[in-house]
Design a protein around this motif. Structure first.
Motif, PDB file in Angstrom:
ATOM      1  N   LEU A  25     -35.049  16.467 -23.487  1.00 51.04           N
ATOM      2  CA  LEU A  25     -35.622  16.475 -24.833  1.00 51.04           C
ATOM      3  C   LEU A  25     -36.214  17.847 -25.164  1.00 51.04           C
ATOM      4  CD1 LEU A  25     -37.497  13.028 -24.945  1.00 51.04           C
ATOM      5  CD2 LEU A  25     -35.170  13.547 -25.689  1.00 51.04           C
ATOM      6  N   GLU A  26     -36.975  18.404 -24.245  1.00 52.79           N
ATOM      7  CA  GLU A  26     -37.642  19.682 -24.517  1.00 52.79           C
ATOM      8  C   GLU A  26     -36.646  20.832 -24.592  1.00 52.79           C
ATOM      9  OE1 GLU A  26     -40.883  20.014 -21.724  1.00 52.79           O
ATOM     10  OE2 GLU A  26     -42.192  18.774 -22.998  1.00 52.79           O
ATOM     11  N   ALA A  46     -36.358  23.115 -27.939  1.00 48.63           N
ATOM     12  CA  ALA A  46     -36.503  24.564 -27.884  1.00 48.63           C
ATOM     13  C   ALA A  46     -35.293  25.262 -28.481  1.00 48.63           C
ATOM     14  CB  ALA A  46     -36.713  25.007 -26.437  1.00 48.63           C
ATOM     15  N   ASP A  47     -34.099  24.727 -28.238  1.00 44.63           N
ATOM     16  CA  ASP A  47     -32.880  25.346 -28.753  1.00 44.63           C
ATOM     17  C   ASP A  47     -32.791  25.216 -30.267  1.00 44.63           C
ATOM     18  OD1 ASP A  47     -30.201  26.507 -28.614  1.00 44.63           O
ATOM     19  OD2 ASP A  47     -29.497  24.485 -29.066  1.00 44.63           O
ATOM     20  N   VAL A  48     -33.125  24.050 -30.783  1.00 44.35           N
ATOM     21  CA  VAL A  48     -32.960  23.794 -32.216  1.00 44.35           C
ATOM     22  C   VAL A  48     -34.087  24.417 -33.029  1.00 44.35           C
ATOM     23  CG1 VAL A  48     -32.907  21.982 -33.978  1.00 44.35           C
ATOM     24  CG2 VAL A  48     -31.586  21.713 -31.867  1.00 44.35           C
ATOM     25  N   LEU A  49     -35.334  24.244 -32.587  1.00 41.45           N
ATOM     26  CA  LEU A  49     -36.476  24.745 -33.357  1.00 41.45           C
ATOM     27  C   LEU A  49     -36.772  26.203 -33.060  1.00 41.45           C
ATOM     28  CD1 LEU A  49     -38.602  23.695 -35.398  1.00 41.45           C
ATOM     29  CD2 LEU A  49     -40.129  23.325 -33.456  1.00 41.45           C
ATOM     30  N   CYS A  50     -36.349  26.682 -31.883  1.00 39.73           N
ATOM     31  CA  CYS A  50     -36.625  28.059 -31.438  1.00 39.73           C
ATOM     32  C   CYS A  50     -38.118  28.297 -31.227  1.00 39.73           C
ATOM     33  CB  CYS A  50     -36.063  29.093 -32.419  1.00 39.73           C
ATOM     34  SG  CYS A  50     -34.283  29.019 -32.573  1.00 39.73           S
ATOM     35  N   GLU A  51     -38.858  27.236 -31.035  1.00 35.62           N
ATOM     36  CA  GLU A  51     -40.286  27.306 -30.739  1.00 35.62           C
ATOM     37  C   GLU A  51     -40.607  26.184 -29.747  1.00 35.62           C
ATOM     38  OE1 GLU A  51     -42.879  27.424 -34.174  1.00 35.62           O
ATOM     39  OE2 GLU A  51     -41.224  28.133 -35.430  1.00 35.62           O
ATOM     40  N   PRO A  52     -41.607  26.397 -28.872  1.00 35.10           N
ATOM     41  CA  PRO A  52     -41.908  25.361 -27.886  1.00 35.10           C
ATOM     42  C   PRO A  52     -42.566  24.134 -28.506  1.00 35.10           C
ATOM     43  CG  PRO A  52     -43.468  27.177 -27.704  1.00 35.10           C
ATOM     44  CD  PRO A  52     -42.419  27.608 -28.683  1.00 35.10           C
ATOM     45  N   VAL A  53     -42.094  22.980 -28.099  1.00 32.32           N
ATOM     46  CA  VAL A  53     -42.679  21.697 -28.466  1.00 32.32           C
ATOM     47  C   VAL A  53     -42.895  20.932 -27.173  1.00 32.32           C
ATOM     48  CG1 VAL A  53     -42.351  19.510 -29.693  1.00 32.32           C
ATOM     49  CG2 VAL A  53     -41.533  21.652 -30.712  1.00 32.32           C
ATOM     50  N   ARG A  88     -42.536  19.419 -43.548  1.00 33.15           N
ATOM     51  CA  ARG A  88     -41.683  18.235 -43.591  1.00 33.15           C
ATOM     52  C   ARG A  88     -40.291  18.552 -43.040  1.00 33.15           C
ATOM     53  NH1 ARG A  88     -41.524  13.697 -46.773  1.00 33.15           N
ATOM     54  NH2 ARG A  88     -43.721  13.627 -46.229  1.00 33.15           N
ATOM     55  N   GLY A  89     -39.741  19.696 -43.435  1.00 33.04           N
ATOM     56  CA  GLY A  89     -38.431  20.076 -42.921  1.00 33.04           C
ATOM     57  C   GLY A  89     -38.433  20.263 -41.415  1.00 33.04           C
ATOM     58  N   GLN A  90     -39.486  20.894 -40.880  1.00 29.19           N
ATOM     59  CA  GLN A  90     -39.587  21.077 -39.428  1.00 29.19           C
ATOM     60  C   GLN A  90     -39.762  19.748 -38.709  1.00 29.19           C
ATOM     61  OE1 GLN A  90     -42.868  23.956 -39.616  1.00 29.19           O
ATOM     62  NE2 GLN A  90     -41.575  25.448 -38.547  1.00 29.19           N
ATOM     63  N   GLN A  91     -40.519  18.827 -39.308  1.00 29.07           N
ATOM     64  CA  GLN A  91     -40.669  17.502 -38.715  1.00 29.07           C
ATOM     65  C   GLN A  91     -39.311  16.805 -38.617  1.00 29.07           C
ATOM     66  OE1 GLN A  91     -43.661  15.083 -40.615  1.00 29.07           O
ATOM     67  NE2 GLN A  91     -45.179  16.721 -40.578  1.00 29.07           N
ATOM     68  N   LYS A  92     -38.519  16.907 -39.675  1.00 28.91           N
ATOM     69  CA  LYS A  92     -37.190  16.308 -39.649  1.00 28.91           C
ATOM     70  C   LYS A  92     -36.344  16.933 -38.551  1.00 28.91           C
ATOM     71  CE  LYS A  92     -35.091  15.289 -43.471  1.00 28.91           C
ATOM     72  NZ  LYS A  92     -34.492  15.308 -44.817  1.00 28.91           N
ATOM     73  N   LEU A  93     -36.459  18.246 -38.404  1.00 29.57           N
ATOM     74  CA  LEU A  93     -35.687  18.947 -37.389  1.00 29.57           C
ATOM     75  C   LEU A  93     -36.086  18.509 -35.987  1.00 29.57           C
ATOM     76  CD1 LEU A  93     -33.551  21.289 -37.282  1.00 29.57           C
ATOM     77  CD2 LEU A  93     -35.477  22.800 -36.795  1.00 29.57           C
ATOM     78  N   HIS A 107     -31.484  26.669 -38.862  1.00 33.89           N
ATOM     79  CA  HIS A 107     -31.864  25.525 -38.042  1.00 33.89           C
ATOM     80  C   HIS A 107     -30.801  24.430 -38.109  1.00 33.89           C
ATOM     81  CE1 HIS A 107     -36.154  27.100 -38.360  1.00 33.89           C
ATOM     82  NE2 HIS A 107     -35.937  26.987 -37.065  1.00 33.89           N
ATOM     83  N   LEU A 108     -30.237  24.226 -39.301  1.00 34.69           N
ATOM     84  CA  LEU A 108     -29.197  23.206 -39.447  1.00 34.69           C
ATOM     85  C   LEU A 108     -28.004  23.546 -38.567  1.00 34.69           C
ATOM     86  CD1 LEU A 108     -28.021  20.699 -40.842  1.00 34.69           C
ATOM     87  CD2 LEU A 108     -27.220  22.199 -42.676  1.00 34.69           C
ATOM     88  N   GLY A 109     -27.648  24.827 -38.536  1.00 33.55           N
ATOM     89  CA  GLY A 109     -26.508  25.244 -37.724  1.00 33.55           C
ATOM     90  C   GLY A 109     -26.713  24.950 -36.251  1.00 33.55           C
ATOM     91  N   ARG A 110     -27.929  25.205 -35.749  1.00 30.39           N
ATOM     92  CA  ARG A 110     -28.195  24.934 -34.335  1.00 30.39           C
ATOM     93  C   ARG A 110     -28.174  23.435 -34.045  1.00 30.39           C
ATOM     94  NH1 ARG A 110     -31.300  29.637 -35.066  1.00 30.39           N
ATOM     95  NH2 ARG A 110     -33.095  28.501 -35.874  1.00 30.39           N
TER      96      ARG A 110
END
Length: 352
Positions: free
Chosen positions: A200-201, A205-212, A267-272, A308-311
């Protein structure tokens, strides 16, 4: 496992439709309100026994009708025929391979289906119920007996809460099994989460390009066993007239930049993030169980920027999954070559 045929009758605005779906990618297009999402909802009903748009499944029945039905045929190592019958005011009736079944887990095994839609952000923004459902769908596929324990625990929880509402002190009659089942459920979740978490992580990281970061909370203090937590919560339970500790209070805590994701993300980042969690879970299940799911994607470009959509799309394309995608226009470039396209308008469905 893929859906080869979907048929529905009296579901929302669609009086009747039958679709022969492609095993890899089917695209459904048409204007807003035409019935595109209803087709996805019908597939979801076949695999989950419930709607993702209505709290009670019979609420999807077409206005003026008393009953509705969804049927799906699947192909794979073990083909299945699924039928869901809905009647106004009645419980959902599910039939699997001509055999009446009350176990929705049987449907999830026969048709593993997941959904990414415009309200997917609720996985981040709304109550812990959404995150438990997400986690438990993955746990179900790797932990034998999990669903049976959940069902038994749910019955005991309802009985215990009913006694608390009556200000009864007889809850102790149920507490021993409550604790036994609760700890078994928490352990199953923990085992699955610990091996699922890296996948999951990585996807996040790949899609958002930021740590979650992700943390599983069992529903009571980790410094106590459930029996001790239940004793400590006794007065609070009596005052609130409900059970305040247990696996029904578990949560998957999602943090971004050290803060709860619901507070720090748009909201867009939450969806991502929510979509990436779903894709990451499917990637993990393919590794663990060679699962080939049906992934429903409703309007994938909504509120997501191109990068982000592309990733995200790259990760989805790499899945070994059957994709069923809705869009306003017959766009065929987002997911590669499309062999099956359907047009929906005014509740009518035709293959293009």
């Amino acid at each position: 496992m893929t859906v080869s045929r979907l048929a529905l009758q009296n579901i929302r605005c669609i009086a009747w439709a039958e679709l022969a779906l492609d095993p890899d990618l089917s695209v459904i297009y048409g204007p807003n309100g035409s019935g595109k999402t209803t087709l996805l909802e019908s597939l979801f009903l076949a695999g989950r026994g419930r709607s993702f748009r209505a709290a009670r499944a019979y609420k999807v029945i077409r206005d003026g009708e008393a009953a509705a039905a969804v049927a799906a045929d699947t192909e794979g190592e073990q083909p299945h025929r699924i039928r869901i019958d809905l009647t106004v005011g009645e419980p959902t009736s599910a039939t699997l391979d001509e055999r009446r079944t009350a176990a929705l887990a049987d449907l999830a095994t026969a048709l593993p289906v997941q959904l990414i839609d415009p309200s997917v952000h609720r996985l981040i923004e709304d109550s812990a119920l959404w995150r438990r459902r997400f986690l438990d769908w993955g746990v179900f596929h790797v932990e034998p007996g999990f669903v049976a324990r959940m069902a038994r625990y749910g019955r005991i929880l309802r009985q215990r809460n009913e006694l608390l509402k009556q200000s009864s002190h007889a809850t102790a009659d149920w507490d021993a099994e409550f604790v036994e089942l609760g700890e078994a459920i928490a352990l199953a979740r923990r085992r699955a989460f610990d091996v699922m978490k890296p996948a999951l992580e990585r996807c996040l990281a790949d899609v958002l390009c930021e740590p979650v970061t992700l943390e599983l909370r069992p529903g009571w203090s980790v410094e106590q066993g459930l029996a001790e937590a239940l004793r400590s919560a006794h007065r609070r339970d009596q005052a609130m007239r409900t059970s305040t500790v247990g696996p029904h209070r578990a949560d998957l805590v999602i943090r971004h930049a050290g803060r709860p994701a619901r507070e720090s993300l748009s909201r867009g980042q939450q969806k991502l993030v929510a979509a990436a969690l779903i894709v990451g879970q499917l990637e993990w299940l393919q590794t663990e169980r060679a699962l080939r799911p049906t992934l429903l994607i409703d309007d994938p470009a909504a509120e997501l920027d191109e990068g982000h959509l592309g990733r995200l799309l790259g990760r989805i394309r790499a899945l070994d999954a059957q994709l069923v995608v809705t869009t306003l226009q017959p766009e065929t470039t987002l997911f590669g070559p499309v062999r099956r396209v359907f047009h929906v308008e005014h509740g009518g469905v035709r293959r293009v």
